[in-house]
Scaffold this active site. Structure first.
Site, PDB file in Angstrom:
ATOM      1  CG  ASP A  50     -10.444  -0.561   4.645  1.00  0.00           C
ATOM      2  OD1 ASP A  50     -10.101  -1.054   3.554  1.00  0.00           O
ATOM      3  OD2 ASP A  50      -9.785  -0.687   5.699  1.00  0.00           O
ATOM      4  CD  GLN A  68      -3.779  -4.486   6.586  1.00  0.00           C
ATOM      5  OE1 GLN A  68      -3.849  -3.483   5.878  1.00  0.00           O
ATOM      6  NE2 GLN A  68      -4.079  -5.688   6.138  1.00  0.00           N
ATOM      7  CE  LYS A  95      -3.784  -2.275   2.318  1.00  0.00           C
ATOM      8  NZ  LYS A  95      -4.283  -2.745   3.605  1.00  0.00           N
TER       9      LYS A  95
HETATM   10  N1  GUN Z   1      -6.825  -6.891   5.866  1.00  0.00           N
HETATM   11  C1  GUN Z   1      -6.936  -7.640   4.734  1.00  0.00           C
HETATM   12  N2  GUN Z   1      -7.584  -6.944   3.776  1.00  0.00           N
HETATM   13  C2  GUN Z   1      -7.889  -5.748   4.303  1.00  0.00           C
HETATM   14  C3  GUN Z   1      -8.550  -4.597   3.787  1.00  0.00           C
HETATM   15  O1  GUN Z   1      -9.014  -4.535   2.642  1.00  0.00           O
HETATM   16  N3  GUN Z   1      -8.661  -3.548   4.641  1.00  0.00           N
HETATM   17  C4  GUN Z   1      -8.184  -3.594   5.919  1.00  0.00           C
HETATM   18  N4  GUN Z   1      -8.356  -2.523   6.675  1.00  0.00           N
HETATM   19  N5  GUN Z   1      -7.568  -4.643   6.426  1.00  0.00           N
HETATM   20  C5  GUN Z   1      -7.424  -5.716   5.612  1.00  0.00           C
END
Ligand code: GUN
Length: 296
Positions: A121, A98, A54
């Site tokens: 998200d 996350q 990311k």
């Molecule tokens: N953990 C795995 N995929 C994601 C996601 O798309 N967003 C977040 N916040 N955590 C994750």
């Protein structure tokens, strides 16, 4: 094989290019740099890999990336204080915490403490409600990526039968709401669905998001259907391991009209859509026109 293989890796690159072009315009014309803050608590190895990707892709798109790595024993009060600080920071347009969080932290409480306008998200209860009622929301990244692939394949999805396999809050439910918004007839199937193969055989569009390796077989697929495989499952393959989806690709590709592979299908779309959501959030925060083709 008869199906068109949908190249999610190439499509994600075009999304990132559109994001980068919009970011460049925002900087040049408005003096604004979109910023994404990512919060990682603990040392989960898969989460560390995601967070690195990311960060890299955010910077490559010309945006500001703010990383907050905290030890696994961070208290809930400390995490909520960090989020409050990010909510108030005008340089931060998107906030991602996350998941999964360590078990002593209440994920729902934490996610719902994010300013909904910065919730890139799309997990905040207000965004879930806005999406569910057909209003302008921040949309979860993976379903948004699937929708972009489907629109590119078909143009209008109106009137199509869509079957979403899986009822998670992160993929299945928001995907079903997005497809309803496209005027599809939507069925959400899950582990208790009776005659799942028979249900899937009705579908012009199948979105598989169950986390069961190669569960959906070719003889479940209506000839010519479009199959979107969200699964990422690591399975033993001889001496090594392989990544496979929730769909048995070899047999499904003999019947489907179009299908996403694993890897290089839906996977790369998730981070591309996170970048897209960050630009969208930035534009909305500043009352500027939203980027075209990057929203639901
Ligand atoms: N953990 C795995 N995929 C994601 C996601 O798309 N967003 C977040 N916040 N955590 C994750």
């Amino acid at each position: 094989m008869t199906a068109t293989v949908i190249d999610g890796q190439a499509f994600a690159a075009t999304v990132r290019e559109k994001v980068a072009a919009h970011v460049a315009r925002l900087k040049e014309e408005n003096g604004i740099t979109p910023g994404l803050a990512v919060v990682l608590v603990g040392e989960d190895p898969a989460s560390q890999v995601y967070v690195r990707s990311k960060h890299k892709q955010t910077v490559e798109a010309g945006m500001a990336s703010f990383e907050f790595k905290r030890d696994a024993d961070l208290t809930e009060a400390e995490l909520l204080a960090l989020i409050a600080k990010l909510n108030a920071d005008p340089k931060v347009h998107g906030i991602l915490v996350q998941l999964p969080l360590p078990p002593h932290l209440d994920s729902d409480l934490v996610i719902n403490s994010i300013d909904p306008a910065k919730d890139v998200d799309g997990f905040h209860i207000s965004n879930v409600g806005l999406l569910g009622t057909g209003q302008k929301a921040m949309v979860p990244c993976t379903p948004l990526g699937c929708l972009m692939l489907l629109r590119a394949q078909h143009g209008s999805l109106s009137g199509m039968n869509a079957v979403v396999i899986g009822r998670s809050n992160i993929v299945g439910k928001p995907m079903a709401n997005l497809l309803l918004g496209e005027s599809c007839t939507v069925t959400i199937a899950h582990s208790r669905t009776r005659d799942l193969p028979g249900v899937v055989r009705q579908a012009d569009i199948v979105v598989a998001a169950v986390g069961r390796p190669e569960m959906v077989k070719g003889d479940w697929i209506k000839p010519g259907a479009t199959v979107i495989d969200v699964g990422i499952n690591r399975v033993p393959r001889g001496e090594k391991t392989a990544l496979v989806g929730d769909v048995d690709f070899a047999s499904a590709a003999e019947v489907a009209g179009a299908i996403t592979p694993v890897p290089r299908g839906v996977g790369p779309m998730t981070i591309a859509c996170l970048l897209a959501n960050t630009v969208t959030a930035c534009c909305r925060a500043h009352g500027l026109p939203e980027p075209e083709g990057l929203t639901a």
